[in-house]
Write an enzyme that holds these catalytic residues in place. Sequence first.
Site, PDB file in Angstrom:
ATOM      1  CG  ASP A  67      39.326  40.677  37.399  1.00 32.02           C
ATOM      2  OD1 ASP A  67      38.161  40.293  37.595  1.00 32.02           O
ATOM      3  OD2 ASP A  67      40.199  40.667  38.275  1.00 32.02           O
ATOM      4  CE1 TYR A  95      38.017  40.678  44.053  1.00 33.07           C
ATOM      5  CE2 TYR A  95      40.048  39.396  44.122  1.00 33.07           C
ATOM      6  CZ  TYR A  95      38.889  39.785  43.467  1.00 33.07           C
ATOM      7  OH  TYR A  95      38.626  39.282  42.215  1.00 33.07           O
ATOM      8  CG  HIS A 133      35.444  38.393  34.027  1.00 31.20           C
ATOM      9  ND1 HIS A 133      35.211  39.713  34.357  1.00 31.20           N
ATOM     10  CD2 HIS A 133      36.518  38.005  34.779  1.00 31.20           C
ATOM     11  CE1 HIS A 133      36.095  40.101  35.267  1.00 31.20           C
ATOM     12  NE2 HIS A 133      36.896  39.085  35.537  1.00 31.20           N
TER      13      HIS A 133
END
EC number: 3.3.2.9
Length: 455
Positions: free
Chosen positions: A226, A374, A431
Amino acid sequence: MWLEILLTSVLGFAIYWFISRDKEETLPLEDGWWGPGTRPTGREDESIHPFKVETSDEEIHDLHQRIDKFRFTPPLEDSCFHYGFNSNYLKKVISYWRNEFDWKKQVEILNRYPHFKTKIEGLDIHFIHVKPPQLPAGRTPKPLLMVHGWPGSFYEFYKIIPLLTDPKNHGLSDEHVFEVICPSIPGYGFSEASSKKGFNSVATARIFYKLMLRLGFQEFYIQGGDWGALICTNMAQLVPSHVKGLHLNMALVLSNFSTLTLLLGRRFGRFLGYTERDVELLYPVKEKVFYSLMRESGYMHIQCTKPDTVGSALNDSPVGLAAYILEKFSTWTNTEFRYLEDGGLERKFSLDDLLTNVMLYWTTATIVSSQRFYKENLGQGWMTQKHERMKVYVPTGFSAFPSELMHTPEKWVRIKYPKLISYSYMARGGHFAAFEEPELLAQDIRKFLSVLEQQ
């Protein structure tokens, strides 16, 4: 005449090779100040202080009061997790959180590993630092920095750490014994959030590099998935001479080549470098790539544009926060879990572990600052930053977990990471690899180190 043509051809090829060859660029290291106000004129305090996770009855009482005021919205019939977190199952999670979850006990678990803080570029950086309990005679441990992502935390690594630091007592050989450092990304958990705009993965990578130097490591290994994968990649681009090896379980490698081959791969996969396993994991591309990414990327658009708006709601409601975070631990672990009433959450994780991760966001009030990461990294668009167009010239290993959000074939990874020396199709997992399949990830990290040391 033929000799002239030959010499001209050779010269032309040499010029083309010289111009088009890969240049081993590095990112400029630069410097930064992310604390409040202006940068002090004096030298920054470089001391490292022990840190302990703490809680209080008041903190727990406030949480319980907020949970008790939760307003329930019935789910649609037979909706499972297709509309997000199923509120019938959410009631079960909330009941456990309110009546059975023991945060004080989990705090004791968090404190099993040594925690520290140090000030870097104006920010208090939190990390855990775990040394091997014992070493074979004459050996020194391998320093390994492991970096989490969103919506995870340093806690993701708690089950893999003993496999790396104390392998012999966990059924593994002591060929590779690690000293593990797991920092919290600034703005996550116990690491202070930036007060300035622009704090991105490159700034984080620089801070973590400074952390490793401060701990006395001139050379070290790094691992991440990630955001951790991007931060570690940036570290390798900033200071490749200090990074002995880079191991990833996710890679952001979309390019014109990968997009084109993705469209042609079903028919011409073998000629494009795809294996049968690649084809199995990528096709039908409409469902396994495009529809899947559309389903799972709505949160990203919000957090890349206006993270503070939704963040205000999440920071005020523990139930809303839990639903928002835990939904990712369902479908990012296995997209097929959306067909289940409980999202398959307890098939791979315990509620204690999941809620501990949520509590690291709730008790530190860091959901907003974590979401801002982000906007700082992706808010200007794709491929707009220099590091996105740069390759990585550090020995690299890659674990391809089959239930990752999008499969990344070896061919794609090698374009970004030309020194890829180890690529593994993992037997299972998604993930949150270290959290879900610590044994498999530990084995692949060890495999990568073995290949690297044989070169």
